[in-house]
Motif scaffolding. Structure first.
Motif, PDB file in Angstrom:
ATOM      1  N   CYS A  70      39.350  34.813  38.443  1.00 45.41           N
ATOM      2  CA  CYS A  70      39.435  36.016  37.693  1.00 45.41           C
ATOM      3  C   CYS A  70      41.415  36.603  36.680  1.00 45.41           C
ATOM      4  N   LEU A  83      39.990  42.851  32.720  1.00 46.10           N
ATOM      5  CA  LEU A  83      39.209  41.621  33.419  1.00 46.10           C
ATOM      6  C   LEU A  83      39.425  41.032  32.178  1.00 46.10           C
ATOM      7  N   TYR A  98      33.279  34.664  40.862  1.00 44.67           N
ATOM      8  CA  TYR A  98      33.795  35.781  40.774  1.00 44.67           C
ATOM      9  C   TYR A  98      32.789  36.589  40.905  1.00 44.67           C
ATOM     10  N   VAL A 117      36.150  35.219  34.093  1.00 42.02           N
ATOM     11  CA  VAL A 117      36.022  35.535  35.221  1.00 42.02           C
ATOM     12  C   VAL A 117      35.188  33.960  35.422  1.00 42.02           C
TER      13      VAL A 117
END
Length: 507
Positions: A24, A41, A48, A44
């Motif tokens: 990520c 975030l 993940y 990803v």
């Protein structure tokens, strides 16, 4: 130029989505003082989502995904974004029971404050380490396919004396005696384990200081998902104290048998002189009675001491090791719901085997049920367990309910039944076995019958044969100490029936 960038972007996405590691990209957020306070975030990969179970994580903050671990993660990733120095660490995740091995590094220009994170799920390894290090009564050693030590728990250091630094990378042969090494025994053990799926034995082993100890050893092969041998797990327990106890008991039984034979010979000589030596015979008979009483009292005290010690050890197993293993098994079951049953199955199976082995030891020593629930429940449980282990069709018929008797009567009755079942398992080759317990008048009657090969009872009563069959001697002695009648009916090819009548005397 744009086509080239598009091609590069496609290759980058293809690589990310096919990586086994979770990946990520985080945008780190800092407060006015320059301290990291959260992270968002931004990208990803598929791994993940598989490893974390979060399929809609983009744009979410660390504080949302793992509020109880926010500070630990944010400080680590914030340091990478601020300094540009990569970081490697292991960290517990928000998902209950999950552990990850993490590699964090700066992504892009410093002013972007982006951090790339690669991680692997190492929950199983952490669980294995926790279990191995917490068990001190057993040496748990992992070997590679060539027999070199790769893992070493605290129990192994306690039993064998080597520290982890001293033993890692050394061969299995360092634990064997010179005689076994000359006979290439270490290699034979690994070969037998790989061939049969498991190898168990008892024998002499060597500690770091050169001293020998008597050990119970179990070796099992470790295979990967494709069935390829990856190494071995070896579990060792120090049985030196048990061996010394067994040898002492063996010597004591031999001494008692020898004393009984001497008394029998003395009695025969006295009877031959009865006509002319009445007075001498009276005195000798008095001495003989006194000697028998002393021997009876000695036997009674020894048996009581034995049962008390066995009971204490059995309760230690049940209240200590047994409860710990049961709790560990429950935690494995909880963990399997989070990470999947397949991941914890090897650990669950190993714990189950240890629990079964512990229960069997407790039954051999002294079942808790005999003291807590009574003779009827203890006999029923023993028949069920013995039938399961030996592959019998076993039945139990009890007729006393929850009635209790004198402790020495219950103990003698249980031990006679246990010895009869043990003899049937070792020698009879039986397929059916039945045990019954009933009250007949003023007597408690125990009967154990099997359909095995049977034996010549009279032959086994001969002194030269009797001295080497301690099971029959033990049953007869326990019955005699309580004034009970013991009958053993058997013949070659006709099975065996053991019947004991115990006088209740108001029990």
């Amino acid at each position: 130029m744009r086509d080239r960038e598009s091609q590069f972007e496609s290759m980058y996405r293809l690589l990310c989505d096919h990586m086994a590691e979770g990946f990520c990209i985080l945008e780190m957020l800092f407060d006015d003082a320059g301290n990291p306070r959260d992270g968002i975030l931004r990208e990803v990969n598929r791994a993940y989502e598989v490893q974390t179970g979060r399929v809609q994580a983009l744009g979410r903050r660390i504080s949302e995904l793992a509020p109880e671990l926010q500070d630990a993660w944010v400080q680590a990733f914030g340091g990478v974004a601020r300094t540009g120095e990569p970081a490697r660490f292991e960290q517990r995740a928000a998902t209950p029971g999950k552990w990850y091995e993490v590699h964090a590094f700066r992504w892009g220009a410093p002013e972007q404050r982006l951090v790339g994170v690669l991680f692997n799920d190492v929950t199983q390894r952490k669980l294995d380490e926790l279990m191995a290090q917490s068990v001190l009564e057993y040496a748990i050693i992992v070997l590679d396919p060539e027999g070199l030590v790769r893992s070493w728990n605290a129990g192994a250091q306690r039993i064998k004396g080597y520290t982890r630094e001293e033993i890692l990378g050394r061969p299995l042969s360092v634990f064997y005696t010179p005689e076994d090494i000359a006979a290439d025994r270490p290699a034979q053990v690994l070969a037998l384990a790989a061939q049969s799926g498991r190898f168990d034995e008892e024998g002499w082993r060597v500690r770091r200081d050169g001293s020998r100890f008597w050990a119970s050893v179990s070796v099992a092969p470790l295979h990967d998902a494709d069935g390829k041998l990856q190494g071995f797990v070896k579990v060792t327990r120090d049985l030196s104290e048990r061996r010394r106890t067994d040898e002492a008991l063996h010597a004591e039984i031999q001494e008692r048998v020898r004393a009984q034979e001497e008394l029998r010979a003395l009695n025969n000589r006295l009877e031959a002189e009865v006509a002319g030596r009445t007075a001498d015979l009276t005195r000798a008979n008095a001495d003989l009675v006194e000697a028998k009483e002393r021997l009876r009292e000695l036997s009674s005290r020894l048996i009581r001491a034995q049962e008390q010690e066995r009971g204490r050890i059995a309760r230690d197993f049940h209240d200590g090791t047994g409860q710990f293993l049961t709790l560990l098994r429950m935690r494995l079951a909880e963990l399997s719901r989070d990470v999947g049953e397949a991941r914890v199955q090897p650990s669950t199976e190993l714990v189950k085997q240890v629990i079964d082995h512990t229960r069997q030891l407790g039954l051999i020593l002294r079942p808790i049920a005999l003291d807590d629930l009574g003779l009827d429940a203890a006999l029923e449980a023993m028949v069920e367990q013995q039938a399961s282990l030996a592959g019998w069709s076993g039945t139990y018929e009890g007729g006393i309910g929850d009635r209790r008797f004198a402790d020495e009567v219950e103990t003698a009755c249980f031990r006679i039944a246990q010895e009869a079942l043990t003899n049937a398992a070792r020698y009879a080759g039986a397929s059916k076995i039945s045990v019954s317990l009933a009250i007949e008048g003023d007597q408690l009657v125990l009967q154990v019958a099997d359909d095995g090969r049977g034996f010549d009872v009279e032959r086994y009563r001969a002194p030269e044969v009797r001295s080497s069959h301690f099971g029959l001697v033990s049953m007869e002695e326990r019955a005699a100490l309580l004034g009970a009648r013991l009958a053993i009916d058997s013949a070659p090819g006709q099975g065996t029936r053991v019947t004991a009548h115990f006088p209740l005397r108001g029990s």
